[in-house]
Scaffold this active site. Structure first.
Site, PDB file in Angstrom:
ATOM      1  N   SER A  44       0.913  -1.183  -0.171  1.00  0.00           N
ATOM      2  CA  SER A  44      -0.114   0.081   0.113  1.00  0.00           C
ATOM      3  C   SER A  44       0.975   1.322  -0.193  1.00  0.00           C
ATOM      4  CB  SER A  44      -0.791   0.121   1.163  1.00  0.00           C
ATOM      5  OG  SER A  44      -0.176  -0.207   2.493  1.00  0.00           O
ATOM      6  N   SER A  46       4.310   1.008  -0.669  1.00  0.00           N
ATOM      7  CA  SER A  46       5.793   0.263  -0.839  1.00  0.00           C
ATOM      8  C   SER A  46       5.626  -0.180  -2.384  1.00  0.00           C
ATOM      9  CB  SER A  46       6.444  -0.675   0.101  1.00  0.00           C
ATOM     10  OG  SER A  46       5.272  -1.496   0.312  1.00  0.00           O
ATOM     11  N   SER A 115      16.847  -9.991   2.237  1.00  0.00           N
ATOM     12  CA  SER A 115      16.829 -11.077   1.596  1.00  0.00           C
ATOM     13  C   SER A 115      15.980 -11.459   0.582  1.00  0.00           C
ATOM     14  CB  SER A 115      17.183 -12.289   2.471  1.00  0.00           C
ATOM     15  OG  SER A 115      16.128 -12.510   3.191  1.00  0.00           O
ATOM     16  N   TYR A 116      16.342 -11.937  -0.494  1.00  0.00           N
ATOM     17  CA  TYR A 116      15.239 -12.200  -1.698  1.00  0.00           C
ATOM     18  C   TYR A 116      14.762 -13.363  -1.499  1.00  0.00           C
ATOM     19  CZ  TYR A 116      13.705 -13.020  -6.394  1.00  0.00           C
ATOM     20  OH  TYR A 116      12.958 -13.531  -7.534  1.00  0.00           O
ATOM     21  N   ASP A 160       0.010 -10.694  11.878  1.00  0.00           N
ATOM     22  CA  ASP A 160      -0.669 -10.743  10.480  1.00  0.00           C
ATOM     23  C   ASP A 160      -0.309 -11.766   9.660  1.00  0.00           C
ATOM     24  OD1 ASP A 160      -0.871  -8.420   7.734  1.00  0.00           O
ATOM     25  OD2 ASP A 160      -2.138 -10.005   8.364  1.00  0.00           O
TER      26      ASP A 160
HETATM   27  N1  LIG Z   1      12.088 -10.201   0.943  1.00  0.00           N
HETATM   28  C1  LIG Z   1      11.113 -10.475  -0.183  1.00  0.00           C
HETATM   29  N2  LIG Z   1      11.520 -11.520  -1.322  1.00  0.00           N
HETATM   30  C2  LIG Z   1      10.545 -11.472  -2.117  1.00  0.00           C
HETATM   31  N3  LIG Z   1       9.408 -10.926  -2.268  1.00  0.00           N
HETATM   32  C3  LIG Z   1       9.058  -9.949  -1.339  1.00  0.00           C
HETATM   33  C4  LIG Z   1       9.912  -9.678  -0.253  1.00  0.00           C
HETATM   34  N4  LIG Z   1       9.413  -8.700   0.390  1.00  0.00           N
HETATM   35  C5  LIG Z   1       8.199  -8.617  -0.267  1.00  0.00           C
HETATM   36  N5  LIG Z   1       8.084  -9.094  -1.114  1.00  0.00           N
HETATM   37  C6  LIG Z   1       6.670  -9.339  -2.223  1.00  0.00           C
HETATM   38  O1  LIG Z   1       6.485  -8.007  -2.689  1.00  0.00           O
HETATM   39  C7  LIG Z   1       5.260  -7.692  -2.129  1.00  0.00           C
HETATM   40  C8  LIG Z   1       4.985  -6.370  -1.546  1.00  0.00           C
HETATM   41  O2  LIG Z   1       5.494  -6.660  -0.158  1.00  0.00           O
HETATM   42  P1  LIG Z   1       5.396  -5.212   0.785  1.00  0.00           P
HETATM   43  O3  LIG Z   1       6.007  -5.399   2.087  1.00  0.00           O
HETATM   44  O4  LIG Z   1       5.899  -4.019   0.285  1.00  0.00           O
HETATM   45  O5  LIG Z   1       3.932  -4.999   0.699  1.00  0.00           O
HETATM   46  P2  LIG Z   1       2.806  -5.973   1.447  1.00  0.00           P
HETATM   47  O6  LIG Z   1       3.101  -6.068   2.883  1.00  0.00           O
HETATM   48  O7  LIG Z   1       2.470  -6.915   0.578  1.00  0.00           O
HETATM   49  O8  LIG Z   1       1.419  -4.847   1.481  1.00  0.00           O
HETATM   50  P3  LIG Z   1       1.181  -3.939   2.679  1.00  0.00           P
HETATM   51  O9  LIG Z   1       2.085  -2.924   2.664  1.00  0.00           O
HETATM   52  O10 LIG Z   1      -0.269  -3.307   2.105  1.00  0.00           O
HETATM   53  O11 LIG Z   1       0.910  -4.813   3.850  1.00  0.00           O
HETATM   54  C9  LIG Z   1       4.579  -8.826  -1.286  1.00  0.00           C
HETATM   55  O12 LIG Z   1       3.576  -9.222  -1.966  1.00  0.00           O
HETATM   56  C10 LIG Z   1       5.827  -9.855  -1.339  1.00  0.00           C
HETATM   57  O13 LIG Z   1       5.405 -11.082  -1.988  1.00  0.00           O
END
Ligand SMILES: Nc1ncnc2c1ncn2[C@@H]1O[C@H](COP(=O)(O)OP(=O)(O)OP(=O)(O)O)[C@@H](O)[C@H]1O
Ligand SMILES: O=C(O)[C@@H]1CCC(=O)N(CCc2ccc(Cl)cc2)[C@H]1c1ccccc1Cl
Length: 326
Positions: A44, A46, A115-116, A160
């Site tokens: 939301s 990011s 980390s990815y 969560d």
């Molecule tokens: N370390 C990571 N490695 C791989 N994918 C990631 C990683 N972190 C986040 N993602 C992917 O990026 C997407 C966005 O993550 P982000 O934390 O930015 O938002 P969110 O938590 O999904 O949404 P909100 O901010 O509304 O809670 C996620 O759906 C997740 O699958």
């Protein structure tokens, strides 16, 4: 002023003065240290990019948050919680969480270098196969339990937990992510935060409703009690979903969904594994103090010893080849 967790990078023959063990000293990171690639996901406030660190050639997920968006969405507190929780976890030696390598900022954005998790999150795997077999359900719910033991031992609650926040690394081991709703308990005594409505502040003292509707525990809906047991409720929902293909509580309207949760209004589909059903029934208990595991400390021994996990060695899960999901 960028901030970062301490990090040293492999020597790159850059002629810099090196530390004793031949490592380059900590240098402030900035966006120019990375080659940004594809967008992995959006939140939301990011955007998460796949990126390569030009010094180490390592791949990272970099979560980029627009400051304007954070302010507009009133998410400063979530950003704070996520960073604090990830900082504690990144130095705690567990491989079951997304690691935060460093953070920095520029005028418009905050950057989180993590980390990815190459294989995305758990939800598409549940949806693709419709239902995990027992070996998969045992393995993946077992890794989540290990993660909760580690988290709760550090007095952190996720709050969560859901399949979308269970990411998978290149070896298909879990990496728990998304600590924006997490809570770090100052001391166990805070474990049960009996929210008091003080007369001059009609809103409950503790923060507003957190988590995702389908997985939120009854106590978070009513007294807003804060306890690690809420994560055990979410684990019960996830185990149910791994086997049934959908979460136990569902409704188009959030009001009806909350009613179902508070009335424990859910059913088991035919053929639901009997041991798993018994375990889920002991986790989806309205009273947080009566859930299986709430009386354990350090490790959730009463959950580990449940018949459903018979034969599973929890302590070597992270070095075991995960069962194929098919
Ligand atoms: N370390 C990571 N490695 C791989 N994918 C990631 C990683 N972190 C986040 N993602 C992917 O990026 C997407 C966005 O993550 P982000 O934390 O930015 O938002 P969110 O938590 O999904 O949404 P909100 O901010 O509304 O809670 C996620 O759906 C997740 O699958
Ligand atoms: O807490 C920290 O580690 C630093 C402290 C110094 C600092 O200025 N920030 C950014 C604070 C911040 C948070 C939200 C917005 Cl919208 C703007 C600034 C913090 C920060 C820097 C980079 C990435 C994340 C964060 Cl929270």
């Amino acid at each position: 002023q960028a901030t970062q967790t301490s990090q040293v990078v492999q020597v790159n023959g850059g002629g810099q003065s090196l530390t004793a063990n031949n490592m380059m000293p900590v240098t402030k990171r900035n966006p120019k240290d990375y080659i940004f690639g594809k967008v992995i996901g959006e939140g939301s406030y990011s955007t998460v990019y796949l990126a390569k660190d030009i010094h180490t050639n390592r791949e990272h997920a970099i979560k980029v948050c627009e400051k304007q968006q954070i302010i507009r969405e009133k998410k400063r507190e979530q950003v704070r919680r996520e960073k604090d929780a990830l900082n504690i976890l990144s130095n705690s030696g567990s491989s079951l969480f997304v690691k935060l390598y460093c953070t920095f900022q520029d005028a418009e954005r905050l950057y989180f270098v993590m980390s990815y998790a190459k294989n995305g999150d758990l939800l598409p795997y549940i949806n693709k196969v419709g239902s995990f077999d027992s070996a998969c359900t045992r393995f993946y719910s077992g890794e989540i339990l290990r993660a909760l033991e580690h988290l709760h031992d550090l007095n952190i609650m996720h709050r969560d937990l859901k399949p979308e926040n269970i990411l998978l690394d290149h070896n298909m081991h879990i990496k728990v992510a998304d600590f924006g709703c997490s809570k770090i308990l100052e001391q166990p005594a805070d474990a049960v935060d009996n929210t008091i409505l003080d007369e001059n502040n009609p809103r409950p003292r503790s923060n507003s409703f957190v988590g995702t509707a389908q997985y939120v525990s009854p106590e978070l809906l009513t007294e807003k009690t804060i306890s690690p047991s809420s994560d055990l409720w979410a684990l019960g929902c996830i185990i149910y979903q791994m086997i049934a293909g959908l979460p136990p509580f569902r409704s188009r309207s959030e009001y009806m969904l909350f009613k179902k949760i508070l009335n424990l209004d859910y059913v088991y589909p035919d053929g639901f594994n009997a041991d798993a059903k018994d375990l889920v029934q002991k986790l989806l208990v309205l009273d947080p103090n009566e859930r299986l595991g709430t009386k354990d400390d350090q490790r959730y021994t009463s959950i580990r010893s449940h018949p459903f996990y018979k034969g599973l060695d929890f302590d070597t899960l992270h070095v075991t080849t995960p069962p194929p999901i098919y």
